[in-house]
Write a protein that holds these residues in place. Structure first.
Motif, short mmCIF file in Angstrom:
data_model
loop_
_atom_site.label_atom_id
_atom_site.label_comp_id
_atom_site.label_asym_id
_atom_site.label_seq_id
_atom_site.Cartn_x
_atom_site.Cartn_y
_atom_site.Cartn_z
N THR A 116 0.85 -1.19 0.00
CA THR A 116 0.00 0.00 0.00
C THR A 116 0.89 1.24 0.00
O THR A 116 1.86 1.31 0.74
N LYS A 117 0.50 2.17 -0.83
CA LYS A 117 1.28 3.40 -0.92
C LYS A 117 1.29 4.12 0.44
O LYS A 117 0.30 4.11 1.16
N ASN A 118 2.40 4.71 0.77
CA ASN A 118 2.54 5.48 2.01
C ASN A 118 2.27 4.65 3.27
O ASN A 118 1.83 5.18 4.27
N ALA A 119 2.51 3.34 3.16
CA ALA A 119 2.30 2.52 4.36
C ALA A 119 3.53 2.57 5.27
O ALA A 119 3.57 1.93 6.31
N GLY A 120 4.55 3.31 4.84
CA GLY A 120 5.74 3.45 5.67
C GLY A 120 6.64 2.24 5.67
O GLY A 120 7.44 2.04 6.58
N GLU A 121 6.53 1.43 4.62
CA GLU A 121 7.36 0.23 4.54
C GLU A 121 8.77 0.62 4.08
O GLU A 121 8.93 1.42 3.16
N MET A 122 9.76 0.00 4.71
CA MET A 122 11.14 0.25 4.30
C MET A 122 11.65 -0.96 3.54
O MET A 122 11.47 -2.11 3.96
#
Lengths: 511, 1023
Positions: B390-396
């Motif tokens: 998901t976009k902008n889910a803060g995944e690195m």
């Protein structure tokens, strides 16, 4: 002996022991309402499709989705050649609803009404209204549809539009005669039937350029019915326009993660007929939720109070810009993404215009979570609960004005005054213009255009403009010829044509 | 070590008619010392004076003769006429194989066990002429499709299973080592005694029983590892980027990547995941251990066993795809009052744990989603968790914030893991008790009470997760389901054998009653505390919102059958044979007036080889029997009460209230959900069969041949109904199909000295044609939306004049190489595909009207094979044994659709690298675009499904002789390779695609769970 082989179901009733009592009749009519609720739950919902067809909106949806909504928007099968069954679920669901009504109507005589004639009449009126409601959608979408009024398994050919309109009219006249006078939430009464009759009259006489409704209802009779609704005093305009719409009347309260709402509520005094919804949809067969609302949510992003969804029906900026100065309906009806300072990422959106509808959209709490889900909905896609208000009092006022009521100016003034606008002469052109702003995104505009003639509709809807597909500029063309070729009608589901062995004939322009 | 004196023994071996037999093996028992007879039938061998000699030869009964200090031993061997004196199981009785007049076949349990499969049906593959057995999935424990003599219906076409006289719907609970034999009744005359349920053939299973005076302990085991035999290659990141660019350009868009981007994909922040590799699990274990005891005395015999079978799945591994079966069996028989009364029982209990990934349609197929996910998507984020796309889910990912390439996709591996956490088991108990009384010679009364009892327990858990905007779950969920059911069968049979001079009669009359009842309950709720599969019990769920709470329970549809049947078997001198049967069945599934069905059959045989005028052929023809049979059988495979219109109350609510959220406020409604058909009656199958059984050349060569024609009429079919009916269509009787075919089975057994070898092969050809369909357009249409999102109909379940489930689409004629070719593709001067671009498919305008539409769609493939075949080759030499088994089909086609063409960003297989990308580059694979423009259904989806699979290669060695301990009669160690080679042109992972999207559809590869290749070691010990 043979008794060993006797067997009967214990968890379902059978028709042998149904349609007997008043209680059965009540169950059966609720089944009819449930059937009508289902017509918009699969396929492309009538209110969504009507907006896509119209000049209010484009098709939109995700930048990587199929092109079904563009097909509808541009009346062009070549946009998505395999989408020949876009409306099949709707087609099936309409006939399922009609079948439930037909069954009940054929069983009216065998039910023991226990002398309760009022209930008997009311149930018949409700059933007939619901059938008329379905056929009116269908005859507008596909024009020649098979007219089925008693349950049948036959391969029924298509009927002429006049036959279908005659059936709709007769059903509504009986519903008017037998319907209840009292107003109960969600229930059809005679006022709803009179109002729908007005809508049918205007569309039929406009689209087919006739002076009366298949010889059964004259203009003055249609007007009289509308005047009755107004005179009954059962209905009125909600004071503030924005309070008709959940999103427009909601203000986020981040501190308590809630929405402060001035919403007039479901079944407010302006609602004449609505298809009602509840949060109770699930994947086990309950479909009470509003399944199409998610189509109109902002593409995959929530900005409280606006919930996320699939981004269908991006609003044409022409509409936003056409509102008069001071028209309160502008901000109550349209989300202007930049003007409202929403940090919307349009890279996943097709046909992004910067505007979205505000009337029918899921709600989000300040933390971005979905309002329906927070209150027990299964998920944000099927758990929405906003009713679809099919006919509201403002429409009755404007229809009566259009049909030449002596109070036309007053009726129109009431509508404009509520929008915060000064009076304007109640000419036919002005009334139609008014309807555009009053009823945007309510599934009405397209039919208002079509009843002014296919040419007028085609030229009004035609576009050649620029939109953003996934953030990239792209040409958007709606060729008026397509609307003229199809006469503004839709394709009959190809599967049903095949099943009928070509007894059903496809509408022109869709082959 | 007691040394006995060595003597030389000589002698002559002859047959009944005093003819010497050359090549007879003469072996000193318990040693490797032996010889063979010369051409004149004589032999000479040095042996200890107390040795025992074993004389054996193919086609003769072996003999053991103690030397007893004799120097000359002459032996007369009697012909065994292999098989013909054996009895085979027929309905409600047994019959000498020699006297059988129907088309039946028998496979003995040993041949099943040798295959080391977890399912007996899979072991049957390739051994049974006329019976097509196909995996519906390579997943452990998935069912096999068994079709006897061609598809007879577009409903349930599976045969009836009878285990030791008790009918059951499924035999997957059986361990191969417990099976004595499987008999398949193929023609109507054989099956008609099972009347109502036999239209699709009958499979009779006999489990092992003990034998008087012979105590035996056996231990059988194998352990193997399985791996995927053939993978499909998907595009890697670089190839994918190139194709995406090209698709964008071809769709009038700017390319997504510059050449530099493509060169630097490694540093782009995107991954290069091989999703196929990710989905497959290496070295999945398959194993089986069986311990059996059998024996008995004159009064009682017994046979009992204990077994464990386990198979891990090669997709996802044992956490999500696993099968474990524990079973025990005890069969015994006791003779009372000098054998006047026999009391016996069979009992098998199995406990089966089975978990599996989704192997269904495009939306329920775990493996398929791997085909459609771009290589750019990583499996894990920097924290080692499944990455949320998901976009902008803060995944690195790789030290930077993850920016999705395409938000519509989600980690297929994670989705498979999340959505397949379950702990399921089922138990089955199948058995019977019987009492047989023989008051006078030839008269037998048998009464048998059989029970088929099962329970199913399912428990599953789905965690709260988000993998993308489309693949997420906002509440964790626990689900518990319990089901149990019992079917009992009570059978009473009276049999009388008598003869008048040379006229032998067997008369049988019987009745049977059958009843099935069952119930189920299911509850599902969310918000677990604590959470996880271990805690996934309803007691741990805390949600009180009705929309997320499901609780349901109901009886299963009951089913009753009452039957009366009889058979007369007659033979004159075992030369002229006649059988006639009749069965009347009453079924609870039909309305009272159509309840009873009547199923007659008659068959005759003529043992030509017993005729005096055939004597001159005796040297060559040992046995020749001509058979003719005719019969009618039925099918009642529908849900009950189709003759009633049910009134649906569930899910028929409407909300009249004005609250926003009011989960409890709905008002119930009702409507009749299905139209009724009171005239519904039995489906009937009528079959004519002509064949012969023959043995030649001292029974070394065996031939069975059959010709048949099977007409199935009045299918039980849910009417494909027009929407205008407004309700579900009722079941109707309608539709006829004809299957015609030939079956040949040939076997050769011989021995050259110590070298015994055998070859057997079978071949069956079947032609399937629908002869009538009762719908307005003469077609029972197939489903849409099956090959990819919104794809149109691509097969017809049934259409007059075509085979069942044939593929219906446009025929292509290569690819437009340039603009000119587009313009030249005309009918009567009309350009047929005016919108086509170079690189697009050229379709054939069949009717020449210049328009491409449904009228131009034709049969572009047939999923039904023309022929099914198999062969076995093997030899035994001294203590070695070696076998090769193979099976295959030809003449069928497969529709392959791995890719969701509605999604422009779905990955491709590497086949696409051969696409058209400029004049002359390809004439088979069209240009890539972001739309499905070249993937409207046509023959480019259709591929030939012919294959020959070497399904088993086994090499064994028996160490018993080396150990030389008299109590160990076998100590065999063997190694096998299963699914060793598959010869096919099909480019999918496995050409054996039994999957169809519904009944009446097959051969559809949407991302098929392939059968593994297995290397295994096994041990058989016999005491």
């Amino acid at each position: 002996s043979d008794d060993f082989l006797d067997s009967k179901p214990v968890t379902t009733l059978t028709d042998a022991n149904f349609y007997q009592t008043l209680e059965d009749a009540e169950l059966a009519i609720v089944g009819c309402y449930d059937g009508v609720q289902a017509i918009n739950q699969e396929g492309v919902a009538f209110p969504v499709a009507s907006e896509v067809f119209s000049d209010n909106c484009f098709g939109g949806t995700g930048n990587n989705d199929g092109y079904g909504y563009q097909l509808l928007d541009e009346f062009d099968l070549q946009r998505s050649p395999s989408d020949q069954n876009l409306f099949e679920e709707n087609w099936i669901n309409y006939y399922e609803a009609i079948y439930r009504v037909n069954m009940l109507l054929t069983k009216m005589d065998q039910i023991d009404w226990e002398g309760d004639t009022a209930t008997m009449h009311s149930i018949e009126a409700e059933a007939r209204f619901l059938r008329a409601f379905c056929y009116f959608d269908m005859v507008r979408l596909w024009e020649k549809v098979p007219l089925v009024t008693v349950p049948t398994e036959e391969n029924v050919p298509q009927n002429e539009p006049d036959e279908i309109y005659a059936q709709i009219t007769n059903d509504l006249l009986i519903a008017i005669e037998k319907g209840k006078e009292t107003v109960e939430a969600g229930r059809v009464n005679k006022w709803a039937a009179k109002s729908l009759l007005g809508r049918v009259f205007l569309f039929y006489t406009g689209y087919y350029n006739k002076s009366d409704l298949v010889g059964l209802v004259s203009a003055s009779e249609a007007l009289a019915h509308l005047e009755d609704v107004i005179a009954s005093g059962n209905y009125g305009l909600v004071e503030e326009f924005k309070n008709l719409w959940p999103a427009a009347s909601a203000t986020p309260d981040p501190e308590n993660n809630t929405l402060i709402s001035t919403y007039a509520g479901k079944d407010n005094q302006e609602t004449i007929f609505a298809i009602k919804h509840n949060i109770t949809s699930n994947y086990d067969g309950d479909t009470d939720g509003n399944h199409w609302l998610v189509m109109l949510g902002l593409r995959e992003q929530a900005f409280s109070p606006y919930g996320r969804g699939w981004g269908a029906c991006p609003v044409d900026p022409n509409l936003y810009n056409a509102f008069e100065e001071g028209d309160e309906r502008k901000t109550a009806s349209i989300i202007a993404i930049d003007e409202e300072g929403l940090d919307f990422d349009n890279s996943g959106q097709r046909e992004y215009t910067g505007y979205a509808n505000k009337k029918y959209i899921p709600l989000a709490l300040p933390d971005g979570s979905d309002m329906a889900v927070q209150n027990g909905g299964f998920n944000f896609m099927i758990g929405q609960y906003q009713d679809y208000v099919c006919i509201r009092y403002a429409d009755v006022l404007l229809m009566a004005a259009e049909l030449g009521s002596p109070n036309a100016q007053d009726y129109m003034d009431q509508v404009r005054e509520r929008a915060g606008l000064d009076p304007k002469p109640a000419t036919k052109a002005n009334i139609l213009e008014e309807r555009r702003f009053e009823f945007a995104f309510e599934g009405i505009r397209y039919w208002d255009l079509l009843r002014q003639g296919v040419e007028t509709a085609a030229n009004t809807i035609a576009r050649s403009t620029t939109v953003l597909n996934g953030g990239v500029e792209a040409q958007k063309v709606i060729d008026p010829q397509n609307i003229i070729d199809t006469r503004g009608l839709q394709m009959i589901p190809q599967n049903q044509i095949s099943l009928s062995d070509n007894v059903l004939k496809q509408n022109d322009g869709w082959n | 070590l007691g040394l006995s004196a060595q003597i030389t023994v000589t002698g002559l071996v002859t047959d009944d008619s005093n003819e010497p037999i050359p090549g007879v093996s003469v072996l000193e028992k318990g040693t490797m010392n032996g010889t063979i007879t010369q051409t004149d039938g004589t032999f000479s061998l040095q042996v200890p004076e107390d040795a025992i000699l074993i004389f054996s030869f193919v086609g003769f009964v072996p003999q053991e003769i103690p030397v007893d200090n004799r120097s000359v031993i002459n032996v007369v061997l009697t012909e065994s006429i292999t098989g013909l004196d054996e009895v085979v199981v027929v309905g409600y009785g047994v019959q000498k194989k020699k006297l059988v007049t129907g088309a039946t076949l028998q496979v003995d349990g040993e041949n099943l066990q040798k295959r080391n499969t977890i399912s007996a049906l899979q072991a049957l593959q390739g051994q049974t002429a006329g019976v097509q057995i196909t995996s519906t999935s390579g997943q452990p424990g998935e069912e096999l499709k068994v079709i006897v003599r061609g598809l007879g219906t577009i409903g349930d076409a599976g045969p009836l299973y009878i285990v030791d006289g008790v009918q059951t719907s499924d035999i997957s609970y059986l361990n191969n080592a417990d099976i004595e034999s499987i008999d398949v009744l193929k023609d109507a005359a054989s099956a008609a005694i099972y009347g109502s349920q036999a239209a699709n053939g009958v499979v009779l299973i006999t489990t092992k029983s003990g034998q008087t005076g012979k105590t035996q302990i056996t231990f059988d085991s194998y352990y193997g590892i399985q791996n995927v035999a053939r993978k499909v290659d998907l595009l890697n990141a670089r190839e994918y980027a190139v194709i995406m660019n090209e698709a964008a350009i071809n769709s009038g868009k700017a390319p997504y990547f510059t050449a530099d981007d493509i060169d630097n994909l490694g540093n782009s922040g995107w991954a290069d995941t091989d999703w196929m590799d990710q989905m497959f699990y290496d070295n999945a274990v398959t194993q089986n251990y069986t311990l059996s005891f059998s024996g008995g005395n004159n009064a009682s015999t017994y046979s009992t066993s204990l077994s464990y079978t386990g198979q891990e799945g090669i997709v996802g591994g044992p956490d999500v795809s696993d099968y474990n079966r524990y079973s025990f069996r005890i069969n015994s028989e006791h003779k009372l009052f000098d054998g006047m009364i026999t009391l016996g029982q069979h009992l098998t209990f199995a406990y089966i744990e089975k978990n599996g990934i989704k192997v269904g349609n495009q939306y329920n197929n775990s493996l398929r989603s791997a085909f459609n996910t771009s290589p750019f998507l990583p499996v894990y984020n920097d924290n080692g968790e499944f990455l949320n796309n998901t976009k902008n889910a803060g995944e690195m990912y790789n030290g930077a914030e993850w920016v999705p390439w395409y938000e519509g996709e989600s980690n297929p591996y994670a989705s498979m893991i999340y959505n397949n956490m379950s702990d399921d088991n089922n138990q089955k108990l199948l058995g019977d008790i019987y009492l047989r009384v023989s008051p006078i010679e030839g008269l037998t009364f048998e009464t048998k009470y059989g029970l088929d009892y099962y329970t199913i327990e399912e428990r599953s858990f789905i965690p709260e997760y988000e993998l993308s905007v489309y693949d997420f779950r906002e509440h964790d969920q626990a689900s518990q389901r319990l089901e149990k059911g019992v079917a009992w069968t009570w059978t009473n049979i009276l049999t009388y054998d008598f003869d008048l001079n040379d006229h032998d009669f067997t008369v049988m009359a019987g009745m049977e009653a059958y009843q099935y009842k069952g119930t189920w309950m299911h509850t599902r709720n969310t918000d677990l505390l604590p959470t996880g599969l271990d805690y996934a019990y309803i007691d741990n769920t805390t949600n009180t919102d009705l929309a997320r709470l499901t609780f349901e329970g109901a009886p299963n549809d009951e089913s009753m059958l009452l039957s009366y049947f009889g058979r007369v078997s007659y033979n004159f001198g075992e030369k002229y044979l006649l059988n006639a049967t009749f069965r009347a069945d009453g079924s609870s599934r039909f309305a009272e007036n159509n309840r009873w069905g009547y199923f007659p059959s008659v068959s005759g045989g003529w043992v030509l080889s017993s005729e005096p005028f055939m004597e001159f052929t005796d040297d060559i023809i040992d046995f020749f029997k001509l058979r003719v049979s005719w019969g009618q059988v039925g099918n009642q495979n529908i849900d009950p009460w189709q003759y009633l219109a049910p009134v649906q109350v569930a899910n028929t609510n409407y909300y009249f209230g004005s609250d926003d959220f009011d989960a409890a406020g709905n008002t119930p409604g009702a409507y009749p959900s299905r139209l009724a058909n009171e005239d519904l009656k039995w489906e009937t199958s009528e079959q004519l069969n002509i064949g012969f059984d023959a043995r030649f050349m001292k029974s070394r060569l065996g031939v069975n041949f059959d010709l048949y024609q099977k007409d199935t009429k009045d299918w039980l079919l849910q009417a494909p109904i027009l929407a205008t009916a407004g309700a579900e269509g009722p079941f109707i009787n309608g539709g006829d199909v004809r299957n015609k075919g030939v079956e040949i089975a040939v076997s050769w057994n011989d021995q050259i000295g110590d070298f015994r070898y055998f070859i057997s092969a079978n071949y069956s050809y079947n032609d399937n044609e629908v002869t009538e369909v009762p719908t307005s357009d003469g077609i029972v249409h197939g489903l849409t939306n099956m090959l990819y999102d919104n794809s149109l109909e691509f097969y017809h379940r049934a259409e007059t004049g075509y085979p069942i489930g044939y593929f219906w689409g446009w025929q292509t004629d290569g690819i437009f190489q340039n603009e000119q070719e587009v313009l030249e593709h005309t009918s009567n001067g009309t350009v047929i595909q005016p919108d086509a671009m170079p690189g697009d498919l050229r379709y054939v305008d069949q009717n020449g009207d210049g328009i491409l539409n449904d009228q131009d769609k034709v049969m572009v493939g047939d999923p039904n094979p023309d022929a099914v075949f198999g062969f076995n080759v093997g030899f035994e030499y001294k203590n070695f044994d070696f076998t090769v088994a193979a099976n295959g089909v030809y003449g069928n086609q497969i529709v392959q659709s791995y890719r969701n063409h509605a999604n422009g960003f779905a990955n491709y297989t590497t086949e696409i690298l051969e696409r058209w990308h400029g004049e002359g580059t390809s004439n088979t694979i069209p240009r890539v675009t972001e739309t499905n423009i070249n993937y409207l259904f046509s023959d480019i989806f259709v591929k030939d499904g012919d294959f020959l699979r070497i399904s088993d290669i086994t090499l064994g060695y028996d160490f018993a002789d080396l150990i030389n301990k008299s109590f160990i009669s076998q100590l065999r160690l063997y190694g096998s390779v299963q699914n060793a080679f598959t010869f096919t042109k099909y480019n999918g992972m496995d050409p054996e695609v039994g999957y169809g999207v519904e009944d009446g559809s097959s051969g559809i590869d949407l991302g098929y769970y392939p059968r593994p290749r297995t290397f295994l070691l096994g041990l058989n010990v016999k005491f």
